[in-house]
Design a protein around this motif. Structure first.
Motif, short mmCIF file in Angstrom:
data_model
loop_
_atom_site.label_atom_id
_atom_site.label_comp_id
_atom_site.label_asym_id
_atom_site.label_seq_id
_atom_site.Cartn_x
_atom_site.Cartn_y
_atom_site.Cartn_z
N TYR A 92 -1.41 -7.04 -10.92
CA TYR A 92 -1.33 -7.84 -9.70
C TYR A 92 0.11 -8.23 -9.43
O TYR A 92 0.88 -8.52 -10.37
CB TYR A 92 -2.16 -9.13 -9.81
N SER A 93 0.47 -8.24 -8.18
CA SER A 93 1.75 -8.79 -7.75
C SER A 93 1.57 -9.31 -6.32
O SER A 93 0.52 -9.11 -5.71
CB SER A 93 2.85 -7.72 -7.79
N ARG A 94 2.57 -9.94 -5.81
CA ARG A 94 2.55 -10.38 -4.41
C ARG A 94 2.91 -9.16 -3.56
O ARG A 94 3.79 -8.39 -3.92
CB ARG A 94 3.57 -11.50 -4.24
N SER A 95 2.20 -8.96 -2.46
CA SER A 95 2.48 -7.83 -1.58
C SER A 95 3.83 -7.99 -0.91
O SER A 95 4.08 -8.98 -0.22
CB SER A 95 1.39 -7.72 -0.50
N PHE A 96 4.69 -7.02 -1.12
CA PHE A 96 6.01 -7.04 -0.50
C PHE A 96 5.87 -6.84 1.02
O PHE A 96 6.53 -7.51 1.81
CB PHE A 96 6.90 -5.95 -1.10
N ALA A 97 5.01 -5.93 1.42
CA ALA A 97 4.87 -5.58 2.84
C ALA A 97 4.09 -6.62 3.64
O ALA A 97 4.43 -6.91 4.78
CB ALA A 97 4.19 -4.23 2.98
N LEU A 98 3.03 -7.20 3.03
CA LEU A 98 2.14 -8.07 3.79
C LEU A 98 2.17 -9.53 3.35
O LEU A 98 1.64 -10.39 4.03
CB LEU A 98 0.70 -7.54 3.71
N GLY A 99 2.71 -9.81 2.17
CA GLY A 99 2.84 -11.19 1.71
C GLY A 99 1.65 -11.76 0.96
O GLY A 99 1.74 -12.85 0.41
N GLY A 100 0.52 -11.06 0.95
CA GLY A 100 -0.67 -11.55 0.25
C GLY A 100 -0.80 -10.94 -1.12
O GLY A 100 0.18 -10.74 -1.83
N ALA A 101 -2.03 -10.61 -1.49
CA ALA A 101 -2.32 -10.01 -2.79
C ALA A 101 -1.97 -8.52 -2.79
O ALA A 101 -2.06 -7.86 -1.76
CB ALA A 101 -3.79 -10.18 -3.15
N CYS A 102 -1.59 -8.02 -3.95
CA CYS A 102 -1.31 -6.60 -4.13
C CYS A 102 -1.81 -6.19 -5.51
O CYS A 102 -1.27 -6.63 -6.52
CB CYS A 102 0.18 -6.31 -4.00
N PHE A 103 -2.87 -5.39 -5.54
CA PHE A 103 -3.40 -4.87 -6.80
C PHE A 103 -3.03 -3.41 -6.90
O PHE A 103 -3.24 -2.64 -5.96
CB PHE A 103 -4.93 -5.03 -6.85
N THR A 104 -2.49 -3.03 -8.04
CA THR A 104 -2.12 -1.63 -8.29
C THR A 104 -3.00 -1.09 -9.40
O THR A 104 -3.01 -1.63 -10.52
CB THR A 104 -0.64 -1.51 -8.68
N VAL A 105 -3.75 -0.04 -9.07
CA VAL A 105 -4.60 0.66 -10.03
C VAL A 105 -3.84 1.92 -10.44
O VAL A 105 -3.42 2.69 -9.59
CB VAL A 105 -5.95 1.04 -9.39
N ARG A 106 -3.66 2.10 -11.73
CA ARG A 106 -2.96 3.28 -12.25
C ARG A 106 -3.98 4.12 -13.03
O ARG A 106 -4.63 3.63 -13.94
CB ARG A 106 -1.82 2.84 -13.16
N LEU A 107 -4.08 5.40 -12.63
CA LEU A 107 -5.02 6.32 -13.28
C LEU A 107 -4.30 7.61 -13.65
O LEU A 107 -3.45 8.10 -12.89
CB LEU A 107 -6.18 6.65 -12.33
N PRO A 108 -4.66 8.19 -14.82
CA PRO A 108 -3.99 9.41 -15.25
C PRO A 108 -4.38 10.62 -14.38
O PRO A 108 -5.53 10.78 -14.00
CB PRO A 108 -4.47 9.61 -16.69
N ILE A 109 -3.38 11.44 -14.09
CA ILE A 109 -3.60 12.69 -13.35
C ILE A 109 -4.43 13.62 -14.24
O ILE A 109 -4.17 13.71 -15.45
CB ILE A 109 -2.25 13.34 -12.98
N SER A 110 -5.39 14.31 -13.64
CA SER A 110 -6.24 15.22 -14.39
C SER A 110 -5.40 16.37 -14.95
O SER A 110 -4.56 16.96 -14.25
CB SER A 110 -7.34 15.78 -13.49
N ALA A 111 -5.62 16.69 -16.21
CA ALA A 111 -4.89 17.77 -16.87
C ALA A 111 -5.41 19.13 -16.42
O ALA A 111 -4.73 20.13 -16.56
CB ALA A 111 -5.01 17.65 -18.38
N GLY A 112 -6.66 19.15 -15.92
CA GLY A 112 -7.28 20.41 -15.53
C GLY A 112 -6.91 20.78 -14.18
O GLY A 112 -6.79 21.67 -13.54
#
Length: 186
Positions: A166-186
């Motif tokens: 979680y961080s503060r949204s730089f663009a909109l000023g509200g909430a900013c959630f970042t989901v990080r997922l691994p790129i498929s190896a296949g």
């Protein structure tokens, strides 16, 4: 027993009892979802399509401008119903924050081998004193809900080799959630 105050007591207690039942039902559903995480097989997921479909389901809400910026060819591996649940939870939380704008973007992460899905809004965001507890079970700032949604999202993502922040949204000023997922190896 003929108690004249029974009707008044019933009328005042019935909503409390019904709300408690709803909370218990929500909690049972959350734990059921959590249990399924360990039994669902990973599949190949078109992340761009999945996120775009979830945003489309929320788009059209009165008074909220949804924008999605995708990345074609973004493929991951994971339990699709659980990954879907993560984005439904984040979009639901964003809508409940009362924003006028919700932006969702999918991009290659600054961390090699990962994609980032960023969900941000122009709502009030998370107060600084609540940030440390944001992903802990039973924490909520809402009047309803179980406080398990973000904790379960975090667990789902960690089981898939990803994470959430979680961080503060730089663009909109509200909430900013970042989901990080691994790129498929296949």
């Amino acid at each position: 027993r003929g108690d004249e105050s029974w009707g008044e007591r019933f009328d005042s207690m019935a909503p409390v009892i019904l709300e408690s039942i709803d909370t218990l039902t929500d909690t049972a559903n959350e734990f059921s979802t959590f249990a399924k995480l360990y039994s669902e097989e990973p599949v190949t997921i078109d992340l761009d399509r999945l996120v775009e479909e979830q945003v489309a389901l929320f788009d059209g809400r009165s008074g909220i401008d949804f924008q999605y910026m995708g990345l074609q060819g973004a493929v991951i591996e994971g339990p699709k119903p659980q990954i879907t649940r993560v984005f439904v939870n984040l979009l639901t939380n964003a809508v409940q924050a009362g924003p006028s704008k919700v932006y969702v973007s999918l991009r290659k992460s600054t961390k090699d081998g990962f994609y980032d899905v960023v969900v941000e809004d122009d709502g009030p965001g998370v107060k600084d004193e609540n940030r440390a507890r944001l992903f802990t079970p039973n924490f909520t700032t809402k009047s309803s809900g179980t406080g398990l949604g973000l904790a379960i999202c975090k667990n789902i993502l960690e089981r898939c080799g990803g994470d959430i922040s979680y961080s503060r949204s730089f663009a909109l000023g509200g909430a900013c959630f970042t989901v990080r997922l691994p790129i498929s190896a296949g």
